[in-house]
Design an enzyme around this catalytic site. Structure first.
Site: not given
Ligand code: GLN
Length: 456
Positions: A52, A127, A151
């Site tokens: 990532k 994400s 995410s």
């Molecule tokens: N969708 C969640 C957020 O936008 C989780 C994102 C994540 O785990 N990085 O904060």
């Protein structure tokens, strides 16, 4: 590599592909094996890994999905990346993500939209959408992601792969671009539990560069998996499993509910006792998460000022330089989170929002702890729906945030959770995958992987 090259134009998992470098590294490994033997190379020799893009890599750009870091190349590898490389793995590229991890579809990337390999009109989740789609499309064997509020787990569910969110502190965060430091963990994806377990043993463990990393023993998770051909008929005998009642109600797609119920009866057939369990504070987790995550982000992201890293917009004075660089380099969602977080932390609102959210966090932790004293693991869907259409929720942030209800509580409590594919709902040409989330006590990754493997 040829599959990666063939599929990448439609999947777009990678912000940066290093296929030529990967080929050279593989040839070098071959040479060493030929001259010095297999023992000269690490246990992951030649395994292609996607990373990532919010994890730092010394020989590749690292953008966090943000235009403000366009052209930034760190001087070092994140610890998780370094450990994979030391084991012989080859980093084949940097995967796409929502800017700095803020989002649930990967549409919030400053660079490109990644598609779901099961249906290219749908999102891969986020994400860590690029890391999930890359494994799903078999562009690499395994990948690294990060999980602040779901995410790793939600994209694993959307893309039909295995995703693991380790216990907070299980894997070093050194070299991970901070989003919300008290919630962030580095996690991993694989197309099987075996692959996921293999990677975890390599990346887990204490790191002197991250004082929050734990020195709790790291197992050889893969060798602890029970070989599938040796399984007795009731391998889960004596195990108690709780289905979280609050995750099977309103707002959850009926196809998802029936997949989870089918999975639960499969777990029962394997010998476990499965019961519904209520976690009354469950629904409070989502608003608390968004206050805490935004608050921490508003502090963490202050480092992107246009001076230290990446892109700079010059100005007549410092304020113009900061303002111009941020206005230009940061995307809409990130700006919104910084504003929300700054608001929640400001004098006069701190007690009403930030402090209250911390109190909720304590409640959530306590209710998980109590439930995990009665059950070995808790299960739920990983997301309330299967992968939805690109563009469907991009202009409705609250609807997008609501998609995180299944996962954020686990981060608030710092627990490990494993997502494994467990069923399909209608959609696309071949159906769309649904993931089962299994949650355990701190440092019970081995147990989660064992159950996931038997279930698989
Ligand atoms: N969708 C969640 C957020 O936008 C989780 C994102 C994540 O785990 N990085 O904060």
């Amino acid at each position: 590599l040829s599959r990666l090259r063939r599929t990448e134009p439609s999947v777009r998992s990678f912000i940066h592909v290093a296929d030529a470098a990967a080929e050279r590294e593989a040839e070098e490994l071959d040479r060493r094996i030929a001259t010095e033997g297999l023992d000269a190379v690490g246990p992951l020799a030649g395994v292609l890994v996607g990373v990532k893009d919010n994890l730092c890599t010394a020989n590749m750009p690292s953008t966090g999905g943000s235009r403000i870091l366009d052209g930034y190349q760190p001087a070092y590898d994140a610890t998780a990346v370094r450990r994979l490389r030391e084991a012989g793995a080859i980093v084949v590229g940097k995967t796409n993500l929502d800017e700095f991890g803020m989002g649930s579809t990967t549409e919030g990337s400053g660079f490109q939209v990644t598609t779901n390999p099961w249906d290219d009109s749908r999102v891969p989740g986020g994400s860590s959408g690029g890391s999930a789609s890359a494994v799903s499309a078999r562009q690499c064997v395994v990948s690294l992601g990060s999980d602040t509020g779901g995410s790793v787990r939600q994209p694993a569910s959307f893309c039909g792969v295995v995703g693991l969110k380790p216990t907070y502190g299980r894997v070093s965060r050194f070299g991970l671009m901070a989003y919300a430091s008290s919630l962030d963990v580095v996690g991993c994806f694989g197309s099987s539990v075996v692959d996921t377990a293999t990677i975890l043993s390599v990346i887990a463990g204490h790191d002197k560069m991250d004082s929050t990393s734990s020195s709790h023993d790291v197992s050889d998770y893969k060798s602890e998996l029970v070989p599938l051909d040796l399984l007795e008929s009731k391998p889960l005998n004596g195990m108690r499993i709780g289905i979280i009642q609050e995750t099977l109600g309103e707002g959850v797609e009926t196809g998802v509910i029936s997949s989870i119920k089918d999975a639960a009866s499969h777990l029962e057939q394997l010998g476990s006792v499965v019961e519904e369990v209520s976690l009354p504070s469950f629904s409070l987790g989502l608003p608390a998460y968004y206050i805490l995550a935004s608050s921490e982000a508003s502090s963490n992201l202050s480092r992107y000022d246009g001076i230290r890293y990446g892109r700079q917009v010059s100005g007549d004075d410092l304020n113009e330089l900061y303002g111009g660089s941020r206005a230009n380099g940061l995307g809409h969602e990130v700006k919104m989170r910084i504003l929300m977080g700054t608001y929640a932390l400001s004098a006069g609102y701190y007690d009403a929002y930030y402090k209250r959210a911390q109190q909720v966090r304590t409640l959530v932790k306590k209710s998980f702890k109590e439930a995990l004293e009665r059950y070995d693991i808790l299960v739920s869907p990983a997301a309330p729906s299967a992968a939805y259409k690109i563009g469907e929720k991009i202009n409705d942030p609250l609807a997008m945030y609501a998609g995180d209800t299944m996962t954020v509580n686990v981060n608030l409590a710092g627990l490990p959770a494993l997502v494994v594919p467990c069923g399909f709902v209608e959609g696309g040409s071949a159906g769309l995958p649904v993931g089962l989330q299994m949650i355990g006590s701190p440092f019970s990754e081995g147990n989660l992987l064992r159950i996931g493997h038997i279930f698989e």
